[in-house]
Design a protein around this motif. Structure first.
Motif, short mmCIF file in Angstrom:
data_model
loop_
_atom_site.label_atom_id
_atom_site.label_comp_id
_atom_site.label_asym_id
_atom_site.label_seq_id
_atom_site.Cartn_x
_atom_site.Cartn_y
_atom_site.Cartn_z
N ARG A 1 0.86 -1.18 0.00
CA ARG A 1 0.00 0.00 0.00
C ARG A 1 0.89 1.23 0.00
NH1 ARG A 1 -2.66 3.98 2.56
NH2 ARG A 1 -2.09 3.76 4.75
N ASP B 1 -0.22 6.70 9.60
CA ASP B 1 -0.63 5.72 8.59
C ASP B 1 0.41 4.62 8.40
OD1 ASP B 1 -3.12 7.13 7.19
OD2 ASP B 1 -1.61 8.66 7.57
N CYS C 1 -0.25 3.84 15.72
CA CYS C 1 -0.89 3.77 14.40
C CYS C 1 -2.35 4.19 14.45
CB CYS C 1 -0.83 2.33 13.87
SG CYS C 1 0.66 1.95 12.94
N ARG C 2 -2.83 4.63 13.31
CA ARG C 2 -4.25 4.88 13.13
C ARG C 2 -4.93 3.58 12.69
NH1 ARG C 2 -5.97 8.60 8.35
NH2 ARG C 2 -7.91 7.58 8.91
N PHE C 3 -6.24 3.59 12.63
CA PHE C 3 -6.97 2.42 12.17
C PHE C 3 -6.56 2.08 10.73
CE2 PHE C 3 -10.48 0.14 10.25
CZ PHE C 3 -10.83 -0.77 11.25
N GLY C 4 -6.26 0.81 10.48
CA GLY C 4 -5.86 0.38 9.15
C GLY C 4 -4.44 0.73 8.78
N VAL D 1 -0.14 0.65 8.63
CA VAL D 1 0.83 -0.35 8.20
C VAL D 1 2.10 -0.21 9.02
CG1 VAL D 1 2.22 -1.19 6.26
CG2 VAL D 1 -0.08 -0.29 5.84
N LYS E 1 -7.25 -2.26 15.70
CA LYS E 1 -7.06 -1.23 14.68
C LYS E 1 -6.93 -1.79 13.26
CE LYS E 1 -4.67 2.07 17.73
NZ LYS E 1 -3.47 2.92 17.86
N ALA E 2 -7.08 -3.11 13.13
CA ALA E 2 -6.96 -3.76 11.81
C ALA E 2 -5.65 -3.38 11.13
CB ALA E 2 -8.15 -3.41 10.92
N LEU E 3 -4.55 -3.48 11.89
CA LEU E 3 -3.25 -3.09 11.37
C LEU E 3 -2.67 -4.18 10.48
CD1 LEU E 3 -1.61 -1.57 14.58
CD2 LEU E 3 -2.99 -0.42 12.85
N ARG E 4 -1.78 -3.77 9.58
CA ARG E 4 -1.07 -4.70 8.72
C ARG E 4 0.40 -4.69 9.11
NH1 ARG E 4 -1.88 -4.42 2.34
NH2 ARG E 4 -3.89 -5.19 3.08
#
Length: 210
Positions: free
Chosen positions: A30, A105, A123-126, A128, A149-152
């Motif tokens: 991303r 981000d 981190c923010r939601f989503g 990386v 936070k659905a982190l990657r």
């Protein structure tokens, strides 16, 4: 891979590992976009390239260090904010404050034991997190912020030739110059390694051959 025309051999030597790792972290999957926020841990080669590349993309970037002098130098290179992790041991809280509670981000995670947990909280939601170098040397990690936070999480092992060529095109267009703290002649190679070990440097340390 062809060297960008505006770079010296010493400057070009910084690209295949440190620069490409930072490029992969920010643009390999991303892609970091203009107006987004990145966090670079420390002021070594990968992190300083992350500052330069993020600014080149029009993003904001926060950098951490234990040295206020290094933070000022990083800001002169384009970092939006600097956070001294000695002054702010819970540096993730300061990152959240600087981002209005939203978080970043992207995190370029080159820290040591204990930093991954704080990176997730910053981190923010989503967001990386790109895990690089010694960032795998962690103790136990609470996965709750990663899940919530659905982190990657991405493990980074430098990058591909295709990424390298794409990065070099961007470097050539923008005229980006790698930050080299000091260049040592080959005869003083041992001194170069001692300088690197001292951690007084910012950016890269180079050895000139011939």
């Amino acid at each position: 891979v062809k060297i960008p025309d505006h770079l010296s051999f010493e400057e070009a030597a910084t690209l295949p590992c440190a620069a490409l790792t930072a490029w992969n972290a920010l643009f390999g999957e991303r892609q970091l976009k203009a107006g987004e926020k990145a966090l670079a841990l420390g002021t070594g080669g990968v992190s300083i390239f992350a500052v330069q590349l993020a600014r080149m993309a029009g993003a904001n970037v926060i950098v951490t260090s234990s040295s206020d002098a290094k933070l000022e130098r990083a800001k002169a290179l384009g970092a939006t904010h600097g956070v001294n992790y000695k002054t702010h041991p819970e540096w993730q809280k300061e990152v959240l404050r600087l981002t209005g509670g939203e978080g970043v981000d992207f995190v370029v995670e080159v820290g040591g034991a204990g930093t991954l947990q704080r990176a997730a909280e910053a981190c923010r939601f989503g967001g990386v997190i790109s895990m690089i170098g010694s960032s795998f040397a962690q103790g136990s990690v609470d996965p709750a912020p990663i899940m919530r936070k659905a982190l990657r999480l991405r493990g980074i092992r430098i990058g591909s030739r295709e990424m390298f060529e794409a990065m070099n095109r961007a470097i050539a267009v923008h005229g980006l110059k790698p930050v080299i703290d000091e260049v040592f002649p080959f005869e003083e190679a041992k001194a170069a390694y001692r300088h690197l070990e001292s951690q007084r440097h910012l950016g890269k340390v180079a050895i000139s051959i011939g």
